[in-house]
Design an enzyme around this catalytic site. Structure first.
Site, mmCIF file in Angstrom:
data_model
loop_
_atom_site.group_PDB
_atom_site.id
_atom_site.type_symbol
_atom_site.label_atom_id
_atom_site.label_comp_id
_atom_site.label_asym_id
_atom_site.label_seq_id
_atom_site.Cartn_x
_atom_site.Cartn_y
_atom_site.Cartn_z
ATOM 1 N N HIS A 1 0.848 -1.197 0.000
ATOM 2 C CA HIS A 1 0.000 0.000 0.000
ATOM 3 C C HIS A 1 0.876 1.236 0.000
ATOM 4 O O HIS A 1 1.938 1.239 0.635
ATOM 5 C CB HIS A 1 -0.928 0.023 1.223
ATOM 6 C CG HIS A 1 -2.084 0.937 1.047
ATOM 7 N ND1 HIS A 1 -2.004 2.276 1.336
ATOM 8 C CD2 HIS A 1 -3.326 0.713 0.559
ATOM 9 C CE1 HIS A 1 -3.168 2.833 1.048
ATOM 10 N NE2 HIS A 1 -3.991 1.911 0.567
ATOM 11 N N ASP B 1 -8.052 -5.066 -0.478
ATOM 12 C CA ASP B 1 -8.523 -5.936 -1.558
ATOM 13 C C ASP B 1 -8.292 -7.415 -1.289
ATOM 14 O O ASP B 1 -8.939 -8.258 -1.889
ATOM 15 C CB ASP B 1 -7.840 -5.549 -2.875
ATOM 16 C CG ASP B 1 -8.379 -4.238 -3.394
ATOM 17 O OD1 ASP B 1 -9.606 -4.077 -3.394
ATOM 18 O OD2 ASP B 1 -7.572 -3.372 -3.776
HETATM 19 N N1 COA Z 1 3.722 -7.752 -4.659
HETATM 20 C C1 COA Z 1 5.048 -7.817 -4.717
HETATM 21 N N2 COA Z 1 5.865 -6.779 -4.475
HETATM 22 C C2 COA Z 1 5.281 -5.618 -4.162
HETATM 23 C C3 COA Z 1 3.898 -5.475 -4.078
HETATM 24 C C4 COA Z 1 3.105 -6.597 -4.341
HETATM 25 N N3 COA Z 1 1.781 -6.534 -4.263
HETATM 26 N N4 COA Z 1 3.605 -4.213 -3.728
HETATM 27 C C5 COA Z 1 4.769 -3.575 -3.595
HETATM 28 N N5 COA Z 1 5.782 -4.419 -3.870
HETATM 29 C C6 COA Z 1 7.194 -4.130 -3.806
HETATM 30 C C7 COA Z 1 7.685 -3.528 -5.122
HETATM 31 O O1 COA Z 1 8.103 -4.500 -6.015
HETATM 32 C C8 COA Z 1 8.780 -2.669 -4.639
HETATM 33 O O2 COA Z 1 9.884 -3.491 -4.330
HETATM 34 P P1 COA Z 1 11.342 -3.110 -4.820
HETATM 35 O O3 COA Z 1 11.634 -1.818 -4.118
HETATM 36 O O4 COA Z 1 12.133 -4.269 -4.390
HETATM 37 O O5 COA Z 1 11.207 -2.947 -6.308
HETATM 38 C C9 COA Z 1 8.270 -2.119 -3.315
HETATM 39 O O6 COA Z 1 7.398 -3.111 -2.826
HETATM 40 C C10 COA Z 1 7.575 -0.783 -3.409
HETATM 41 O O7 COA Z 1 6.537 -0.872 -4.398
HETATM 42 P P2 COA Z 1 5.936 0.355 -5.199
HETATM 43 O O8 COA Z 1 5.270 -0.143 -6.426
HETATM 44 O O9 COA Z 1 6.970 1.408 -5.364
HETATM 45 O O10 COA Z 1 4.854 0.879 -4.182
HETATM 46 P P3 COA Z 1 3.707 1.897 -4.547
HETATM 47 O O11 COA Z 1 3.444 2.662 -3.338
HETATM 48 O O12 COA Z 1 4.013 2.635 -5.802
HETATM 49 O O13 COA Z 1 2.479 0.926 -4.914
HETATM 50 C C11 COA Z 1 0.624 -0.468 -4.762
HETATM 51 C C12 COA Z 1 1.444 0.623 -4.065
HETATM 52 C C13 COA Z 1 -0.648 -0.699 -3.956
HETATM 53 C C14 COA Z 1 0.240 -0.015 -6.171
HETATM 54 C C15 COA Z 1 1.470 -1.759 -4.816
HETATM 55 O O14 COA Z 1 1.745 -2.209 -3.500
HETATM 56 C C16 COA Z 1 0.814 -2.841 -5.647
HETATM 57 O O15 COA Z 1 1.007 -2.892 -6.855
HETATM 58 N N6 COA Z 1 0.022 -3.766 -4.992
HETATM 59 C C17 COA Z 1 -0.691 -4.770 -5.729
HETATM 60 C C18 COA Z 1 -1.998 -4.211 -6.273
HETATM 61 C C19 COA Z 1 -3.004 -3.967 -5.174
HETATM 62 O O16 COA Z 1 -3.211 -4.800 -4.316
HETATM 63 N N7 COA Z 1 -3.654 -2.812 -5.243
HETATM 64 C C20 COA Z 1 -4.693 -2.429 -4.300
HETATM 65 C C21 COA Z 1 -4.237 -1.293 -3.447
HETATM 66 S S1 COA Z 1 -5.392 -0.982 -2.148
#
Ligand code: COA
Length: 390
Positions: free
Chosen positions: A276, A327
């Site tokens: 998140h 979710d």
């Molecule tokens: N699965 C695997 N790795 C994840 C992850 C996930 N669901 N969410 C974050 N990470 C990892 C990223 O790969 C990254 O790792 P790294 O630094 O080794 O590359 C790190 O955590 C940070 O991720 P980042 O994408 O920069 O975080 P963000 O704040 O931009 O994204 C979300 C937040 C919610 C978009 C992201 O956690 C995600 O894609 N989750 C899955 C989709 C989801 O469940 N969305 C509903 C949100 S309520």
């Protein structure tokens, strides 16, 4: 001639505007460090477990919880506005037959509903009493969101939409107009709590889209249509459906760990329902939903989705240190209620519409155009070359 060196540099913002505070709101407070969420000062747990979704809508739109008379009045207003015009079904029927997704049908349906709202055009101008008119428009949109989703779902299945029942709650009517069966008290209660948990969440992407749209003094239908499009993405509301698809693909509890490992072995592999932007600890909504999923599982005697979810959760925590978000367990709650994964994200939209509308009203009460700057990283100024010389 202006050169790049003479152009004043604008400070670069963090990628994805992480950590940026983009405005004021008195609707919800997200404490990402301690893992708490409040609506107008109230923690979400008692609102979800002891209140109703209608009370939550009233709270977000008025800043206070209703007394019994206020709640009854609000319910009556919502009931009066629930009917979706038959022209909307006639519009959506051929689109549903073309396999348009439910979120796209919802987006189209909400946009088209503007044609049946005689007051909406006036809200694009600075007319006297605009806020009161907007509250009536907001009521119409909120009332129709559930029936629109369930009706569109039925059209996809070749069935006709069902009319709501005045004696049922919004949660009860959603399940009734979806299946044609009045839900049991327990199912309605769980579903109602899930709606409350998804209602508002600060400046999340879809809410921000709604606010940006309404800050141009555009109308409520435009703002909600923009928000629905934004929620559909897999990094936002589209994740819950994908969680269920993942659980279905895992198939058996003993396959869960290997499945997670395989996702994480891929470059940029993401397990849906984890991580998140704001919460650095567990999302408090996930905590309540996990409890509900556990309870549902025990009462239904089908432990599969919940047990599989626990295994996935443990493995993602072990491998990536990430906690589940809203979710993740909403998927096993809806799955245990027997709902089709295709309807999970639209359910999120029905609930979040209450927050979107509250934000639009809040934005319009003290509006200023939202217009940030871009940090330009393109070519420096260069001479134009006519087409014939390129
Ligand atoms: N699965 C695997 N790795 C994840 C992850 C996930 N669901 N969410 C974050 N990470 C990892 C990223 O790969 C990254 O790792 P790294 O630094 O080794 O590359 C790190 O955590 C940070 O991720 P980042 O994408 O920069 O975080 P963000 O704040 O931009 O994204 C979300 C937040 C919610 C978009 C992201 O956690 C995600 O894609 N989750 C899955 C989709 C989801 O469940 N969305 C509903 C949100 S309520």
């Amino acid at each position: 001639m202006t050169t790049q060196a003479q152009t004043p540099a604008s400070p670069a913002s963090p990628a994805g505007l992480e950590g940026v505070t983009a405005g004021n709101s008195s609707l919800s407070r997200v404490d990402g460090t301690a893992g708490h969420l409040y609506y107008c000062g109230y923690p979400i747990e008692p609102l979800a477990e002891a209140g109703t979704f209608e009370e939550c809508v009233y709270l977000l739109w008025n800043g206070e919880l209703p007394n019994a008379a206020q709640l009854a009045e609000m319910k009556a207003q919502l009931t009066a506005d629930e009917k979706v015009p038959t022209e909307i079904w006639d519009l959506l029927r051929p689109l549903a037959a073309r396999n348009m997704s439910l979120m796209d049908l919802l987006r189209t349906g909400v946009s088209a509903l503007a044609a049946f709202d005689d007051e909406v055009a006036t809200t694009r101008e600075d007319v006297d009493g605009r806020m009161e008119i907007e509250r009536r428009v907001a009521n119409r949109v909120m009332a129709k969101m559930g029936p629109l989703v369930t009706g569109a779902y039925r059209l996809q299945k070749g069935q006709e939409p069902l009319a709501t029942k005045a004696e049922l709650s919004m949660a009860g009517n959603f399940l009734y107009t979806l299946t044609g069966e009045v839900p049991g008290e327990y199912e309605e209660r769980i579903f109602d709590a899930a709606l409350t948990l998804h209602a508002d969440h600060g400046f999340n992407a879809s809410t921000f889209a709604a606010r940006v749209t309404s800050a141009t003094e555009s109308d409520i239908y435009c703002a909600i249509t923009a928000a629905i499009g934004c929620l559909a993405g897999r990094l936002h509301g589209g994740a819950n459906m994908r969680v269920m698809r993942m659980l279905e693909e895992i198939g058996e509890v003993e396959n869960a760990e290997a499945f997670v490992d395989a996702i994480l072995a891929k470059p940029k592999g993401r397990v849906m329902g984890f991580g998140h932007r704001v919460y650095k600890v567990e999302d408090p909504r996930a905590t309540v939903l996990r409890r509900m999923a556990d309870e549902l599982t025990k009462s239904s005697g089908n432990a599969k989705w919940f047990q599989m979810s626990r295994k996935v959760e443990d493995r993602v925590k072990e491998r990536k240190g990430l906690a589940p978000n809203v979710d993740f367990y909403s998927a096993s709650v809806y799955g245990s209620l027997g709902l089709d994964p295709e309807i999970f994200t639209p359910i999120f939209a029905v609930s979040r519409a209450s927050g979107w509308l509250a934000h639009v009203l809040e934005q319009h009460a003290d509006n200023r155009l939202i217009r940030p700057r871009a940090n330009y990283i393109g070519s420096p100024e260069r001479a134009h070359v006519p087409l014939a010389q390129r």
